[in-house]
Design a protein around this motif. Structure first.
Motif, PDB file in Angstrom:
ATOM      1  N   TYR A   1      62.024  37.369  84.309  1.00 52.94           N
ATOM      2  CA  TYR A   1      62.626  38.427  83.506  1.00 52.94           C
ATOM      3  C   TYR A   1      63.224  37.826  82.245  1.00 52.94           C
ATOM      4  O   TYR A   1      63.834  36.752  82.290  1.00 52.94           O
ATOM      5  CB  TYR A   1      63.743  39.147  84.278  1.00 52.94           C
ATOM      6  CG  TYR A   1      63.267  40.059  85.377  1.00 52.94           C
ATOM      7  CD1 TYR A   1      63.135  41.428  85.177  1.00 52.94           C
ATOM      8  CD2 TYR A   1      62.956  39.553  86.631  1.00 52.94           C
ATOM      9  CE1 TYR A   1      62.712  42.265  86.191  1.00 52.94           C
ATOM     10  CE2 TYR A   1      62.520  40.378  87.661  1.00 52.94           C
ATOM     11  CZ  TYR A   1      62.405  41.737  87.420  1.00 52.94           C
ATOM     12  OH  TYR A   1      61.979  42.567  88.437  1.00 52.94           O
TER      13      TYR A   1
ATOM     14  N   SER B   1      58.989  36.160  90.101  1.00 54.81           N
ATOM     15  CA  SER B   1      59.182  37.122  89.009  1.00 54.81           C
ATOM     16  C   SER B   1      59.981  36.462  87.904  1.00 54.81           C
ATOM     17  O   SER B   1      60.948  35.737  88.163  1.00 54.81           O
ATOM     18  CB  SER B   1      59.910  38.382  89.497  1.00 54.81           C
ATOM     19  OG  SER B   1      59.197  39.013  90.538  1.00 54.81           O
TER      20      SER B   1
ATOM     21  N   TYR C   1      51.710  29.701  84.038  1.00 56.18           N
ATOM     22  CA  TYR C   1      50.827  30.831  83.755  1.00 56.18           C
ATOM     23  C   TYR C   1      51.577  32.029  83.167  1.00 56.18           C
ATOM     24  O   TYR C   1      50.960  33.044  82.875  1.00 56.18           O
ATOM     25  CB  TYR C   1      50.103  31.257  85.041  1.00 56.18           C
ATOM     26  CG  TYR C   1      49.221  30.167  85.608  1.00 56.18           C
ATOM     27  CD1 TYR C   1      47.909  30.022  85.180  1.00 56.18           C
ATOM     28  CD2 TYR C   1      49.707  29.269  86.557  1.00 56.18           C
ATOM     29  CE1 TYR C   1      47.099  29.010  85.692  1.00 56.18           C
ATOM     30  CE2 TYR C   1      48.911  28.263  87.074  1.00 56.18           C
ATOM     31  CZ  TYR C   1      47.609  28.146  86.639  1.00 56.18           C
ATOM     32  OH  TYR C   1      46.815  27.148  87.144  1.00 56.18           O
ATOM     33  N   PHE C   2      52.892  31.929  83.010  1.00 59.28           N
ATOM     34  CA  PHE C   2      53.672  32.990  82.386  1.00 59.28           C
ATOM     35  C   PHE C   2      53.772  32.729  80.890  1.00 59.28           C
ATOM     36  O   PHE C   2      53.832  31.573  80.445  1.00 59.28           O
ATOM     37  CB  PHE C   2      55.078  33.069  82.994  1.00 59.28           C
ATOM     38  CG  PHE C   2      55.102  33.569  84.408  1.00 59.28           C
ATOM     39  CD1 PHE C   2      54.082  34.364  84.894  1.00 59.28           C
ATOM     40  CD2 PHE C   2      56.145  33.240  85.256  1.00 59.28           C
ATOM     41  CE1 PHE C   2      54.094  34.832  86.193  1.00 59.28           C
ATOM     42  CE2 PHE C   2      56.177  33.701  86.556  1.00 59.28           C
ATOM     43  CZ  PHE C   2      55.140  34.496  87.022  1.00 59.28           C
ATOM     44  N   SER C   3      53.816  33.793  80.117  1.00 54.71           N
ATOM     45  CA  SER C   3      53.938  33.666  78.671  1.00 54.71           C
ATOM     46  C   SER C   3      55.401  33.508  78.281  1.00 54.71           C
ATOM     47  O   SER C   3      56.306  34.000  78.957  1.00 54.71           O
ATOM     48  CB  SER C   3      53.340  34.900  77.992  1.00 54.71           C
ATOM     49  OG  SER C   3      54.031  36.072  78.379  1.00 54.71           O
TER      50      SER C   3
ATOM     51  N   GLN D   1      57.225  39.617  84.515  1.00 49.22           N
ATOM     52  CA  GLN D   1      55.967  38.940  84.785  1.00 49.22           C
ATOM     53  C   GLN D   1      56.005  38.474  86.235  1.00 49.22           C
ATOM     54  O   GLN D   1      56.959  37.816  86.654  1.00 49.22           O
ATOM     55  CB  GLN D   1      55.779  37.753  83.846  1.00 49.22           C
ATOM     56  CG  GLN D   1      55.782  38.127  82.377  1.00 49.22           C
ATOM     57  CD  GLN D   1      55.542  36.927  81.494  1.00 49.22           C
ATOM     58  OE1 GLN D   1      54.511  36.267  81.573  1.00 49.22           O
ATOM     59  NE2 GLN D   1      56.509  36.631  80.636  1.00 49.22           N
ATOM     60  N   THR D   2      54.980  38.826  86.997  1.00 44.69           N
ATOM     61  CA  THR D   2      55.017  38.622  88.438  1.00 44.69           C
ATOM     62  C   THR D   2      53.738  37.964  88.929  1.00 44.69           C
ATOM     63  O   THR D   2      52.645  38.298  88.477  1.00 44.69           O
ATOM     64  CB  THR D   2      55.225  39.961  89.176  1.00 44.69           C
ATOM     65  OG1 THR D   2      56.414  40.584  88.690  1.00 44.69           O
ATOM     66  CG2 THR D   2      55.365  39.741  90.664  1.00 44.69           C
TER      67      THR D   2
END
Length: 288
Positions: free
Chosen positions: A115, A113, A54-56, A33-34
């Motif tokens: 991971y 990013s 904002y990342f899941s 996710q970037t």
């Protein structure tokens, strides 16, 4: 009717030049996710911890106040198992083992990013494989448009809790192949804010209702970063220096109407200098 007319076509034989197509045989096992570029700037967030919301699959933990720790929990495996890498260097904290993402500003970042595990590359340090989740922070590289040789960005933020947060970033093009950048940031806040505190008797009657002040949530932090970037034939190099100094407080809990509990203090002094060189010596061999 004219379509039925036959015309003689002349063909001229010419040698068709060969076109070589090259493809990097690389596929990520777990896509990242970037957030990068303009998307990162439009968030208008204060720190890396704000952008990671904002990342899941991410849980942000805030331990209270402007000076409180802000950590990340990925897939409920604990914040201690999350590796945070800044330009390839793994960040750490000898005091409690947790990396405070609230002290890293977005002004100097080009990409974030996330991971589940680590990057799908072969050549990585052993530390990368020791984390259940990894966050990679890539600093910004100076880009000059047209004939411009200088980029200057000045920002100032303020808030109701007596927050004062100025920052600037200066980028200078030294030569055709060499550029430099310098950025600095200062954050200060007393962290005092008002909140309502009420108590009721078992029968539902109001015992008291008062406005209290939360203290011991102050922060005073300074951050500076400088870099020297350049290119060589079929390669590039970079030298970067980073420093962060802070003194902040974390408020104590309110127990039995005691509003003036003594909180904790947290002091940081982080410095590092690193350099890297990347160059291709053969046409079919590239560094990784």
């Amino acid at each position: 009717m004219f379509s039925q007319t036959k015309k003689k076509d002349s063909l001229k034989e010419e040698a068709i030049k060969a076109v070589n197509l090259y493809k990097k045989n690389f596929k990520e096992i777990l896509p990242a996710q970037t957030l990068q570029g303009e998307d990162l700037e439009r968030l208008n967030s204060h720190s890396v911890a704000d952008a990671l919301r904002y990342f899941s699959g991410v849980q942000i933990k805030d331990y209270g106040g402007m000076g409180g720790l802000k950590t990340v929990n990925i897939r409920s495996l604990g914040s201690q198992h999350v590796g945070v890498f800044y330009d390839g260097i793994q960040l750490g904290n000898a005091q409690n083992g947790l990396v405070d993402l609230g002290k890293y500003s977005l002004d100097d970042l080009e990409e974030i990013s996330l991971y589940n595990g680590q990057k799908s590359e072969i050549f990585q340090p052993a530390k990368d494989f020791g984390s259940s989740g990894s966050i990679y922070l890539q600093p910004r590289t100076p880009v000059f448009k047209g004939a411009g040789k200088t980029n200057l960005v000045v920002r100032a933020k303020s808030a109701s809790i007596d927050l004062f947060n100025p920052s600037f970033r200066l980028e200078q093009k030294i030569s055709k192949r060499v550029s430099a950048s310098f950025s600095a940031e200062f954050m200060q806040s007393d962290g005092i804010y008002r909140f309502r505190y009420a108590k009721k008797y078992p029968d539902g009657q109001q015992a008291y209702d008062t406005i209290a002040k939360r203290r011991d949530s102050d922060i005073k932090a300074k951050r500076f970063e400088t870099s020297l970037n350049g290119t060589v034939n079929n390669g590039s190099w970079n030298i970067r220096g980073y420093g962060y100094i802070s003194d902040r407080g974390m408020p104590a809990p309110i127990v039995n109407s005691r509003f003036n509990g003594r909180g904790a203090r947290l002091s940081d002094e982080n410095y590092f200098i690193q350099a890297n060189l990347r160059k291709s010596f053969f046409q079919n061999w590239k560094p990784s």
